[in-house]
Design an enzyme around this catalytic site. Structure first.
Site, PDB file in Angstrom:
ATOM      1  N   LEU A 199     -11.636 -38.068 -35.301  1.00 34.94           N
ATOM      2  CA  LEU A 199     -11.591 -39.404 -36.270  1.00 34.94           C
ATOM      3  C   LEU A 199     -11.216 -39.340 -37.693  1.00 34.94           C
ATOM      4  CD1 LEU A 199     -14.412 -41.302 -34.786  1.00 34.94           C
ATOM      5  CD2 LEU A 199     -11.970 -41.658 -34.013  1.00 34.94           C
ATOM      6  N   ASP A 213     -15.284 -32.076 -34.097  1.00 36.15           N
ATOM      7  CA  ASP A 213     -14.275 -31.142 -34.643  1.00 36.15           C
ATOM      8  C   ASP A 213     -14.381 -30.012 -33.639  1.00 36.15           C
ATOM      9  OD1 ASP A 213     -13.038 -29.299 -36.162  1.00 36.15           O
ATOM     10  OD2 ASP A 213     -13.822 -30.454 -38.180  1.00 36.15           O
ATOM     11  N   PHE A 228      -3.098 -32.155 -29.208  1.00 37.59           N
ATOM     12  CA  PHE A 228      -2.524 -32.909 -30.433  1.00 37.59           C
ATOM     13  C   PHE A 228      -3.244 -32.574 -31.669  1.00 37.59           C
ATOM     14  CE2 PHE A 228      -1.128 -35.426 -26.622  1.00 37.59           C
ATOM     15  CZ  PHE A 228       0.024 -35.465 -26.859  1.00 37.59           C
ATOM     16  N   SER A 243       6.630 -28.650 -32.812  1.00 38.48           N
ATOM     17  CA  SER A 243       7.673 -29.343 -33.813  1.00 38.48           C
ATOM     18  C   SER A 243       8.853 -28.545 -33.994  1.00 38.48           C
ATOM     19  CB  SER A 243       6.907 -29.347 -35.204  1.00 38.48           C
ATOM     20  OG  SER A 243       7.746 -29.784 -36.304  1.00 38.48           O
ATOM     21  N   TYR A 281       2.578 -26.634 -42.940  1.00 41.24           N
ATOM     22  CA  TYR A 281       2.517 -27.287 -41.391  1.00 41.24           C
ATOM     23  C   TYR A 281       3.426 -26.527 -40.569  1.00 41.24           C
ATOM     24  CZ  TYR A 281       3.965 -30.756 -37.979  1.00 41.24           C
ATOM     25  OH  TYR A 281       3.911 -31.105 -36.688  1.00 41.24           O
ATOM     26  N   LYS A 308       2.732 -24.480 -36.828  1.00 42.82           N
ATOM     27  CA  LYS A 308       3.161 -24.427 -35.475  1.00 42.82           C
ATOM     28  C   LYS A 308       3.816 -23.421 -34.875  1.00 42.82           C
ATOM     29  CE  LYS A 308       2.136 -28.943 -34.981  1.00 42.82           C
ATOM     30  NZ  LYS A 308       1.036 -28.984 -34.146  1.00 42.82           N
TER      31      LYS A 308
END
Length: 338
Positions: A33, A58, A80, A124, A149, A153
């Site tokens: 969350l 987590d 995800f 990505s 980021y 990936k």
């Protein structure tokens, strides 16, 4: 068949959960969350008619992964769970390496020990960096990404390739371009915490008066209108591709398999084109200002999705304007909740 969906209350995750449920998979969600809210679970149930199991923790806490896998017979995973903002990753690189890679390794350690295969990784197009040619297909050479980021990936993909090869596992690496839009019911969509890092939610919040102006990061790129070009794919089309990729993995008789797919529309749109398409689709104006380029951004990236169409029987079907119309409906829904 029970599928673990990590980050399953997030933007792409929640839409994929709905498509999995529509295809009669049982779904177990883990989400801390940090970039989602609990009401999304209720809305998944409203949209699908089914309520998946949900664990709010987590994934860096490996002991909790053990407990979950003890409680459920899991047949595969769609992962995800990751921080995802290019700009923020330049400011907080260690947070991105810790969150995006430690959690992945924890999951794979447990899958190795329990002999679970069928792992789909949310990757990505950033793994290609600024590609030398467009459109980008799966044979396009990878470059060191501009952002932390993107580096997570690329590293995640290498970890998964080693995982599949060393332990005879089946993995699918889905390299997607720029997801936009919301579910047709307006009950699911992108829910940025604080100031949005992605273009389209910033556009919708500006149109709604939440933000004074949209910041367009650079108008001096070597493109027709000077703004950067991306391939914007409707999130529900993208979610359906995950189901197709999972079904393909689970149907194979091979012990070791590494599938790689680019998921996009095959068309590039500039930032200004997206703004105009949003205005046309929704009959609203979006005030904007031009700012300096943002660190880590590239000039042009759009996909050649032919491999996914050939091997998965999948292709993007939704127009840019229709996707942007659903985004505005989602924004209006959020205003009713405030």
């Amino acid at each position: 068949m029970a599928i673990l969906v990590t980050g399953g209350l997030g933007y792409i995750g929640s839409h994929t959960v709905v498509e999995l449920l529509h295809n009669d998979f049982d779904v177990v969600i883990v989400d801390d969350l940090s970039n989602s809210e609990k009401f999304i679970l209720d809305n998944i149930e409203k949209v699908s008619g089914k309520r998946p199991a949900f664990y709010p923790f987590d994934l860096k806490r490996r002991e909790l992964i053990k407990q979950l896998l003890d409680a459920h017979q899991i047949d595969g995973c769609i992962n995800f769970a990751a921080f995802k903002a290019v700009g923020e990753s330049q400011e907080k690189p260690l947070d991105y390496y810790e969150n995006n890679l430690f959690t992945l390794v924890n999951l794979l350690q447990e899958f190795k020990e329990r002999n679970i295969s069928n792992f789909i990784f949310s990757s990505s197009c950033t793994v290609y960096g600024q590609a030398d040619q467009q459109p980008i297909d799966e044979n396009t050479p990878l470059k060191l990404p501009e952002s932390s980021y993107g580096k997570t990936k690329q590293m995640g993909e290498e970890i998964l390739k080693d995982f599949a090869t060393a332990y005879q596992k089946r993995v699918s690496l889905l390299r997607y371009f720029n997801p936009i839009g919301a579910h047709s019911t307006a009950l699911l969509g992108e829910l940025p915490i604080g100031i949005p890092n992605n273009l389209v939610p910033y556009v919708t919040q500006t149109a709604a008066g939440i933000r004074e102006k949209l910041s367009i990061w650079g108008n001096d790129y070597p493109t027709a209108d000077g703004t950067a070009i991306r391939d914007y794919i409707y999130v529900v089309d993208l979610a359906k591709a995950h189901v197709k990729a999972l079904q393909k993995l689970m149907a194979t008789e091979e012990d070791t398999k590494i599938d790689i797919y680019n998921l996009g529309t095959g068309n590039g749109s500039s930032v200004l084109e997206v703004v105009r398409a949003f205005e046309n689709a929704n009959q609203v104006k979006v005030p904007y200002q031009i700012c300096e380029r943002r660190a880590g951004d590239i000039t042009v990236a759009y996909a050649n999705p032919a491999k996914a169409e050939k091997e998965l029987g999948w292709k993007a079907e939704t127009t840019l304007e229709e996707a942007l119309r659903t985004t505005w409906e989602w924004q209006k829904y959020l205003e009713t909740r405030s």
